[in-house]
Enzyme design. Structure first.
Site, mmCIF file in Angstrom:
data_model
loop_
_atom_site.group_PDB
_atom_site.id
_atom_site.type_symbol
_atom_site.label_atom_id
_atom_site.label_comp_id
_atom_site.label_asym_id
_atom_site.label_seq_id
_atom_site.Cartn_x
_atom_site.Cartn_y
_atom_site.Cartn_z
ATOM 1 N N GLU A 120 54.150 37.980 44.014
ATOM 2 C CA GLU A 120 54.907 38.247 42.792
ATOM 3 C C GLU A 120 56.374 37.851 42.999
ATOM 4 O O GLU A 120 57.168 38.666 43.492
ATOM 5 C CB GLU A 120 54.836 39.733 42.440
ATOM 6 C CG GLU A 120 53.433 40.224 42.139
ATOM 7 C CD GLU A 120 53.469 41.386 41.157
ATOM 8 O OE1 GLU A 120 52.741 41.316 40.170
ATOM 9 O OE2 GLU A 120 54.230 42.344 41.367
ATOM 10 N N GLY A 176 58.486 40.513 34.595
ATOM 11 C CA GLY A 176 59.054 41.118 33.393
ATOM 12 C C GLY A 176 60.160 40.288 32.765
ATOM 13 O O GLY A 176 60.902 40.774 31.915
ATOM 14 N N HIS A 211 55.388 47.052 45.405
ATOM 15 C CA HIS A 211 55.844 46.365 44.179
ATOM 16 C C HIS A 211 57.357 46.158 44.261
ATOM 17 O O HIS A 211 58.086 47.018 44.761
ATOM 18 C CB HIS A 211 55.489 47.201 42.946
ATOM 19 C CG HIS A 211 55.649 46.432 41.675
ATOM 20 N ND1 HIS A 211 56.866 46.236 41.088
ATOM 21 C CD2 HIS A 211 54.750 45.780 40.902
ATOM 22 C CE1 HIS A 211 56.705 45.494 40.005
ATOM 23 N NE2 HIS A 211 55.432 45.206 39.861
ATOM 24 N N GLY A 241 51.688 42.810 34.262
ATOM 25 C CA GLY A 241 52.461 43.930 33.741
ATOM 26 C C GLY A 241 52.401 43.974 32.222
ATOM 27 O O GLY A 241 51.423 44.433 31.625
ATOM 28 N N GLY A 242 53.436 43.443 31.582
ATOM 29 C CA GLY A 242 53.579 43.540 30.127
ATOM 30 C C GLY A 242 52.332 43.183 29.336
ATOM 31 O O GLY A 242 51.940 43.925 28.413
ATOM 32 N N SER A 244 54.913 37.624 34.776
ATOM 33 C CA SER A 244 54.850 37.133 33.388
ATOM 34 C C SER A 244 53.583 36.334 33.084
ATOM 35 O O SER A 244 53.624 35.362 32.324
ATOM 36 C CB SER A 244 56.111 36.331 33.052
ATOM 37 O OG SER A 244 57.255 37.162 33.172
ATOM 38 N N ASN A 276 49.012 46.415 35.564
ATOM 39 C CA ASN A 276 49.976 47.400 36.057
ATOM 40 C C ASN A 276 50.733 47.917 34.836
ATOM 41 O O ASN A 276 51.601 47.227 34.309
ATOM 42 C CB ASN A 276 50.938 46.729 37.048
ATOM 43 C CG ASN A 276 52.080 47.650 37.447
ATOM 44 O OD1 ASN A 276 52.027 48.861 37.215
ATOM 45 N ND2 ASN A 276 53.123 47.086 38.048
ATOM 46 N N TRP A 277 50.370 49.118 34.414
ATOM 47 C CA TRP A 277 50.947 49.639 33.162
ATOM 48 C C TRP A 277 52.371 50.167 33.359
ATOM 49 O O TRP A 277 53.035 50.540 32.401
ATOM 50 C CB TRP A 277 50.064 50.754 32.603
ATOM 51 C CG TRP A 277 48.696 50.287 32.173
ATOM 52 C CD1 TRP A 277 48.240 49.001 32.107
ATOM 53 C CD2 TRP A 277 47.604 51.115 31.749
ATOM 54 N NE1 TRP A 277 46.936 48.979 31.667
ATOM 55 C CE2 TRP A 277 46.526 50.255 31.440
ATOM 56 C CE3 TRP A 277 47.436 52.497 31.596
ATOM 57 C CZ2 TRP A 277 45.296 50.746 30.988
ATOM 58 C CZ3 TRP A 277 46.215 52.983 31.146
ATOM 59 C CH2 TRP A 277 45.161 52.118 30.841
ATOM 60 N N LYS A 278 52.814 50.247 34.595
ATOM 61 C CA LYS A 278 54.153 50.782 34.902
ATOM 62 C C LYS A 278 54.341 52.138 34.220
ATOM 63 O O LYS A 278 53.370 52.876 34.067
ATOM 64 C CB LYS A 278 55.232 49.781 34.506
ATOM 65 C CG LYS A 278 54.931 48.381 35.051
ATOM 66 C CD LYS A 278 56.106 47.457 35.002
ATOM 67 C CE LYS A 278 55.655 46.061 35.383
ATOM 68 N NZ LYS A 278 56.752 45.143 35.593
ATOM 69 N N GLU A 301 59.600 46.452 42.153
ATOM 70 C CA GLU A 301 60.400 47.511 41.519
ATOM 71 C C GLU A 301 60.575 48.686 42.483
ATOM 72 O O GLU A 301 61.602 49.362 42.478
ATOM 73 C CB GLU A 301 59.742 47.942 40.195
ATOM 74 C CG GLU A 301 59.927 46.876 39.120
ATOM 75 C CD GLU A 301 58.887 46.861 38.020
ATOM 76 O OE1 GLU A 301 58.132 47.837 37.873
ATOM 77 O OE2 GLU A 301 58.823 45.838 37.305
#
Ligand code: PEP
Length: 253
Positions: free
Chosen positions: A167, A173, A95, A233-234, A212, A9-11, A97
């Site tokens: 999640e 994150g 998600h 993500g990251g 993470s 997930n590149w956000k 977010e």
């Protein structure tokens, strides 16, 4: 036997040049002959570019959300038929977010999920508790409620065409990962809940862990019985760490 799946997930990150390099690197280093699928979810504007780069590869393409409508006066939204036209096989829905920063409700998320299913885009349904909820002992209640919204709207059968991502919000994150046992406990609970309605669906549905995940912790998470891969993500923004996570999933499938 469930296949492993790792989705990046590149956000809201990247430029056309960094995206080109990231996809090239993934394509060049993807492990061959392993029982693992890899996918990427770029920001919408990069989807056509990434679709072109991925042509002829096995890497799945996804979006980071999907509209709850097919077309019309819904400024800022992108619909499942549009995603489909541009080659998306996956769409993240729910998600944390989106839930927390943009106020998306369980009902809206269920409607988004339903539209993805209707148009043959595989939703990755994200569910998970906040730290406060975990500390109050509410983790199972929270994921049950988030799942019930989907089951009531779209039915248990829809999960034949969907993926679940557990999640925990406190792990996204933050660099703070759920321990393999903490994650496994919730994954097993989700599977058990689904089994009460349909044991085949419960056995077959892929449940990813997200929060993470990195090259160092992926292996021990993916070794757990009910963890079928990761939503990342990251660590999905760097070729080496993403590939190491895919490799770890392949070895644990
Ligand atoms: C995510 O955004 O779905 C996620 C899991 O992020 P991170 O891996 O950075 O915690």
């Amino acid at each position: 036997m469930r296949r492993s799946l790792v989705v990046g997930n590149w956000k809201m990150n990247g430029t056309s040049e960094s995206v080109r390099q990231l996809v090239d690197g993934i394509l060049a280093g993807l492990p061959q002959g392993k029982a693992v699928d890899a996918g990427v979810c770029p920001p919408y504007v990069f989807i056509p570019q990434v679709a072109q780069q991925l042509q002829g590869s096995q890497v799945l393409l996804g979006a980071q959300n999907v509209a709850d409508q097919d077309s019309g006066a819904f400024t800022g939204e992108v619909s499942a038929p549009m995603l489909k036209e541009f080659g998306c096989q996956l769409a993240i829905v729910g998600h944390s977010e989106r839930r927390m920063k943009y106020g998306e409700s369980d009902a809206l998320i269920a409607a988004r999920y339903q539209k993805a299913i209707e148009h043959g885009v595989r939703p990755i349904l994200c569910i998970g508790e906040t730290l406060e909820q975990r500390e109050a002992g509410q983790t199972f209640d929270v994921v049950d409620e988030q799942l019930d919204a989907i089951l009531n709207q779209a039915g248990i059968d829809s999960l034949r065409h969907a993926v679940i991502a557990y999640e925990p919000v406190w792990a996204i994150g933050t660099g703070r990962t759920a321990t393999p046992d903490q994650a496994q406990e919730v994954h097993a609970h989700i599977r058990q809940k689904l089994a009460a309605q349909d044991s085949t669906v419960a056995e077959q549905v892929q449940i990813l862990y997200g929060g993470s995940v990195n090259a160092d912790n992926a292996s021990e998470l993916f070794a757990m019985a009910d963890i079928d891969g990761g939503l990342v993500g990251g660590a999905s923004l760097k070729v080496d760490s993403f590939l190491a996570i895919v490799q770890a999933a392949g070895e644990n499938s």
